[in-house]
Scaffold this motif. Sequence first.
Motif, PDB file in Angstrom:
ATOM      1  N   GLN A  26      -1.233  -4.843   6.020  1.00  0.00           N
ATOM      2  CA  GLN A  26      -1.854  -3.573   6.922  1.00  0.00           C
ATOM      3  C   GLN A  26      -0.709  -2.552   7.064  1.00  0.00           C
ATOM      4  O   GLN A  26      -0.951  -1.361   6.996  1.00  0.00           O
ATOM      5  CB  GLN A  26      -2.594  -3.968   8.006  1.00  0.00           C
ATOM      6  N   HIS A  27       0.289  -3.115   7.517  1.00  0.00           N
ATOM      7  CA  HIS A  27       1.390  -2.121   8.028  1.00  0.00           C
ATOM      8  C   HIS A  27       1.864  -1.497   6.728  1.00  0.00           C
ATOM      9  O   HIS A  27       2.440  -0.217   6.478  1.00  0.00           O
ATOM     10  CB  HIS A  27       2.645  -2.926   8.520  1.00  0.00           C
ATOM     11  N   LYS A  30      -0.745   1.078   5.803  1.00  0.00           N
ATOM     12  CA  LYS A  30      -0.402   2.278   6.941  1.00  0.00           C
ATOM     13  C   LYS A  30       0.642   3.160   6.471  1.00  0.00           C
ATOM     14  O   LYS A  30       0.528   4.513   6.558  1.00  0.00           O
ATOM     15  CB  LYS A  30      -0.193   1.481   8.181  1.00  0.00           C
ATOM     16  N   GLU A  31       1.780   2.719   5.795  1.00  0.00           N
ATOM     17  CA  GLU A  31       2.813   3.535   5.632  1.00  0.00           C
ATOM     18  C   GLU A  31       2.688   4.013   4.369  1.00  0.00           C
ATOM     19  O   GLU A  31       3.048   5.453   4.097  1.00  0.00           O
ATOM     20  CB  GLU A  31       4.054   2.598   5.427  1.00  0.00           C
ATOM     21  N   MET A  38      -2.855   2.271  13.426  1.00  0.00           N
ATOM     22  CA  MET A  38      -3.722   1.001  12.778  1.00  0.00           C
ATOM     23  C   MET A  38      -5.158   1.176  12.775  1.00  0.00           C
ATOM     24  O   MET A  38      -5.776   0.613  11.861  1.00  0.00           O
ATOM     25  CB  MET A  38      -3.291  -0.392  13.132  1.00  0.00           C
TER      26      MET A  38
END
Length: 199
Positions: A26-27, A30-31, A38
């Motif tokens: 998920q990170h 996100k990036e 989030m």
Amino acid sequence: MGSPKRLRKKYEMPANMWDSSRIAQQHEIKEKYGLKKMRELWQAESELSRIRKNVREILAGRESEETGRQIISRLASYGIVKPDATLDELLSIGVDSLLERRLQTVVAKKGLARTLKQARQLITHGFIAINGKKVTTPSYEVRTSEESLIGYYKPIDVNAGVGKAEQKAEAEAHAGMPERQAKEAENSDSEKNENTEAS
């Protein structure tokens, strides 16, 4: 006066909050899409989950086929699926398909901003408009019919200041180089003198 409006969450948090593989994945997303929190990703995932749930209800015969046509028509208007898509194809949609339709992503891809971060700043500060109407929500979902209407609400040079910081850093580095070399030379000379005196 009546009862106050009850605010409901527009997203569901992951069941296992501390799953390291999920967090890493998920990170990365996100990036990739320049999301600030989030929560924005969780909102997209919750929307995708609702779409899949409705499709399964239709395939199971608990909802009408007309509902399915409405879902396909809506997603097609955003360019997420083709107008002739089937319900089975809707189950294979990924969260990336929804995030690609965010105004922030579209602005960056159209070249109105140099980066996703800058695209977000332009939107929140009121520099982006759709058909002349200012839009200040980075998560706004852009329809395919609106994509060509996206532009600047007020004039701005997104390239202003680009390279100046790099040029300044390089100039300082070159200007400071002789000084460093002189100091190094002084240090080496003093070391030589100390060695000579010691001998």
